[in-house]
Design a protein around this motif. Structure first.
Motif, PDB file in Angstrom:
ATOM      1  N   PHE A  58       0.684  -1.237   0.048  1.00  0.00           N
ATOM      2  CA  PHE A  58      -0.332   0.330  -0.172  1.00  0.00           C
ATOM      3  C   PHE A  58       0.352   1.129   0.004  1.00  0.00           C
ATOM      4  O   PHE A  58       0.223   2.085  -0.873  1.00  0.00           O
ATOM      5  N   ALA A  59       1.613   1.145   0.849  1.00  0.00           N
ATOM      6  CA  ALA A  59       2.225   2.465   1.020  1.00  0.00           C
ATOM      7  C   ALA A  59       3.654   2.719  -0.607  1.00  0.00           C
ATOM      8  O   ALA A  59       3.727   3.934  -0.595  1.00  0.00           O
ATOM      9  N   LEU A  60       4.126   1.769  -1.160  1.00  0.00           N
ATOM     10  CA  LEU A  60       5.029   1.983  -2.302  1.00  0.00           C
ATOM     11  C   LEU A  60       3.931   2.007  -3.408  1.00  0.00           C
ATOM     12  O   LEU A  60       4.566   3.089  -4.242  1.00  0.00           O
ATOM     13  N   LEU A  61       3.020   1.585  -2.966  1.00  0.00           N
ATOM     14  CA  LEU A  61       1.719   2.410  -4.448  1.00  0.00           C
ATOM     15  C   LEU A  61       0.973   3.905  -4.356  1.00  0.00           C
ATOM     16  O   LEU A  61       0.444   4.450  -5.003  1.00  0.00           O
ATOM     17  N   ALA A  62       0.564   3.942  -2.951  1.00  0.00           N
ATOM     18  CA  ALA A  62       0.687   5.074  -2.766  1.00  0.00           C
ATOM     19  C   ALA A  62       0.755   6.582  -2.270  1.00  0.00           C
ATOM     20  O   ALA A  62       1.073   7.612  -2.653  1.00  0.00           O
ATOM     21  N   PHE A  63       2.222   5.493  -1.773  1.00  0.00           N
ATOM     22  CA  PHE A  63       3.347   6.803  -2.050  1.00  0.00           C
ATOM     23  C   PHE A  63       4.994   7.030  -2.078  1.00  0.00           C
ATOM     24  O   PHE A  63       5.503   7.961  -1.939  1.00  0.00           O
ATOM     25  N   GLY A  64       5.045   5.856  -3.204  1.00  0.00           N
ATOM     26  CA  GLY A  64       6.254   5.446  -3.574  1.00  0.00           C
ATOM     27  C   GLY A  64       6.997   7.145  -4.662  1.00  0.00           C
ATOM     28  O   GLY A  64       8.191   7.211  -4.167  1.00  0.00           O
ATOM     29  N   SER A  65       6.359   7.523  -5.053  1.00  0.00           N
ATOM     30  CA  SER A  65       6.506   9.372  -5.408  1.00  0.00           C
ATOM     31  C   SER A  65       6.239  10.239  -4.718  1.00  0.00           C
ATOM     32  O   SER A  65       6.954  11.145  -4.970  1.00  0.00           O
ATOM     33  N   GLY A 195       1.194  11.905  -6.346  1.00  0.00           N
ATOM     34  CA  GLY A 195       0.437  10.784  -6.783  1.00  0.00           C
ATOM     35  C   GLY A 195      -0.111   9.401  -6.390  1.00  0.00           C
ATOM     36  O   GLY A 195       1.290   8.649  -6.842  1.00  0.00           O
ATOM     37  N   LEU A 196      -0.717   8.552  -7.245  1.00  0.00           N
ATOM     38  CA  LEU A 196      -0.459   7.072  -7.018  1.00  0.00           C
ATOM     39  C   LEU A 196       0.691   6.777  -7.616  1.00  0.00           C
ATOM     40  O   LEU A 196       1.145   7.258  -9.070  1.00  0.00           O
ATOM     41  N   GLN A 197       1.547   5.761  -7.839  1.00  0.00           N
ATOM     42  CA  GLN A 197       2.834   5.314  -8.869  1.00  0.00           C
ATOM     43  C   GLN A 197       2.464   4.409  -9.293  1.00  0.00           C
ATOM     44  O   GLN A 197       1.354   3.205  -9.468  1.00  0.00           O
ATOM     45  N   ARG A 198       2.599   4.599 -10.546  1.00  0.00           N
ATOM     46  CA  ARG A 198       1.843   3.332 -12.046  1.00  0.00           C
ATOM     47  C   ARG A 198       2.852   2.308 -12.030  1.00  0.00           C
ATOM     48  O   ARG A 198       4.010   2.627 -11.932  1.00  0.00           O
ATOM     49  N   SER A 335       9.502  -0.695  -9.891  1.00  0.00           N
ATOM     50  CA  SER A 335       7.870  -0.580  -8.458  1.00  0.00           C
ATOM     51  C   SER A 335       7.051  -1.499  -8.364  1.00  0.00           C
ATOM     52  O   SER A 335       6.608  -2.249  -8.263  1.00  0.00           O
ATOM     53  N   THR A 336       7.110  -1.411  -9.690  1.00  0.00           N
ATOM     54  CA  THR A 336       6.175  -3.300 -10.340  1.00  0.00           C
ATOM     55  C   THR A 336       7.210  -4.759 -10.076  1.00  0.00           C
ATOM     56  O   THR A 336       6.017  -5.414  -9.845  1.00  0.00           O
ATOM     57  N   TYR A 337       8.471  -4.175 -10.197  1.00  0.00           N
ATOM     58  CA  TYR A 337       8.918  -5.412  -9.689  1.00  0.00           C
ATOM     59  C   TYR A 337       9.102  -5.661  -8.410  1.00  0.00           C
ATOM     60  O   TYR A 337       9.218  -6.879  -7.640  1.00  0.00           O
TER      61      TYR A 337
END
Length: 392
Positions: A58-65, A195-198, A335-337
């Motif tokens: 969740f943190a990677l996707l929501a706050f990654g950038s 924004g969300l991490q693509r 991020s996908t990895y």
């Protein structure tokens, strides 16, 4: 910011990184104590562990950038806050629900910290350390993960208040980490947007990504297995109840992984991933034999060998993917990895818990080892076939 503080930014940020990652693995030697006190089985242990991966994802996707936009310091402080909140929850935990909350908070801390702290450590490195800054960030990350169970196992086994003292220690470490983040200069130029991490993989990188991601999945599944289930393997299969030994075994898989990631840094990625998969197969064969014969030395050897295989296949697999990815899309591909890796930490371990309920812990562990070995073998064959095709 005064220049005298700038000189210390690199080691202070590296400390903060290690201290936060340490807290994410601290509960490992305590799972057996919680299970005895709260009367739950291995399946519940694996679910509690897996919620950590959910927090990370969740943190990677929501706050990654976010750290690119708002700066490294605010995000690092948020990660420290999540870590302290997690430790406080564990201090008062008297139910499985609170253990789940504590693990989610710990996962949020790790997810916020991992990318942001890696960037901050590299950015803060003095000129003479520039070429080694990424290695320092790796040591801080993986070294912290390994130090957590080692510290916790020692305190649980030999110090008073086994369910509380280690979290008090970590709160102190986290507060010091927060102070370190506060006093060092901001390292980010603050570009980008919130924004969300693509998540995506460009077509030209997809074949390499699939093989590397499957190898990473196999390696991280093993890491998750040792972190979540090692205490049960030791107590119920090997017959060793010493929590310090548990912590040392879990530490060994992270230590060998970190050392290998640094040592293998210059090996060509396809060759390194192939060798890493082969070593992972050897680690799983060692684990199966160790569980069959209830061997403590075998379990230690399996952890070390598996850590070498995981570290080599994961780090060089990421390098292989990055080589094939356009620079402007590397963040989303990386991020996908990492999403694949953290899914691997959680879902297979829950499967191990379900299997343990159905067929017993020893049989489930052997089955897990066989499944990972098959997956790693498939990756190895795919790499060899791909390289032969390219060479023809």
């Amino acid at each position: 910011m005064p220049s005298r503080l700038s000189r210390f930014a690199f080691p202070l940020l590296a400390y903060a990184f290690a201290a936060m990652m340490l807290g994410t693995t601290v509960p490992t030697p305590l799972y057996a104590l919680y299970a005895d006190r709260m009367h739950f089985q291995v399946l519940t242990t694996t679910i509690i562990f897996a919620t950590y991966a959910g927090g990370v994802l969740f943190a990677l996707l929501a706050f990654g950038s976010w750290s690119d936009a708002v700066g490294r310091r605010p995000m690092l402080l948020a990660g420290v806050g999540f870590a302290i909140a997690s430790a406080v929850v564990f201090l008062v935990a008297d139910s499985v629900a609170l253990l789940l909350i504590g693990r989610v908070l710990s996962g949020l801390s790790a997810g916020v910290f991992t990318g942001t702290a890696t960037a901050a450590v590299i950015e803060a490195a003095p000129e003479r350390w520039r070429t080694r800054a990424a290695a320092v960030a790796t040591v801080a990350n993986i070294g912290g993960l390994g130090a957590g169970p080692l510290l916790a196992g020692f305190l649980v086994q030999y110090a008073p208040q086994p369910l509380h003292l280690v979290f008090v220690v970590h709160i102190v470490m986290a507060v010091l980490a927060g102070l370190a983040v506060l006093i060092v200069p901001e390292t980010s130029p603050r570009g980008g947007r919130v924004g969300l991490q693509r998540l995506s993989v460009p077509g030209e990188a997809l074949p390499v990504f699939v093989i590397a991601a499957l190898a990473a999945f196999a390696g991280f599944a093993v890491t998750g297995l040792f972190t979540a289930v090692a205490p049960s393997f030791l107590a119920d299969v090997v017959g060793v109840g010493n929590h310090a030994v548990t912590g040392a075994i879990v530490c060994s898989i992270f230590a060998s992984s970190a050392a290998t990631q640094i040592a293998a840094n210059r090996i060509p990625p396809p060759r390194a991933v192939a060798v890493g998969c082969a070593i992972l197969v050897a680690g799983m064969a060692t684990l199966a034999v160790a569980l069959h014969f209830s061997s403590l030395p075998g379990l230690v050897a399996a952890a070390v060998i598996s850590g070498v295989g995981q570290g080599m296949s994961f780090s060089r697999g990421l390098a292989a993917v990055v080589e094939r990815t356009p620079p402007q899309r590397r963040a989303e591909v990386s991020s996908t990895y990492f999403v694949v890796a953290y899914v691997a930490i959680s879902l297979p371990v829950i499967g191990e818990g379900l299997a343990a309920q159905a067929v017993g812990l020893r049989t489930a562990g052997v089955g897990f080892a066989i499944a990972v070995a098959v997956l790693a073998t498939g990756c190895l064959i795919a790499i060899v076939s791909r390289e032969r095709t390219r060479a023809a």
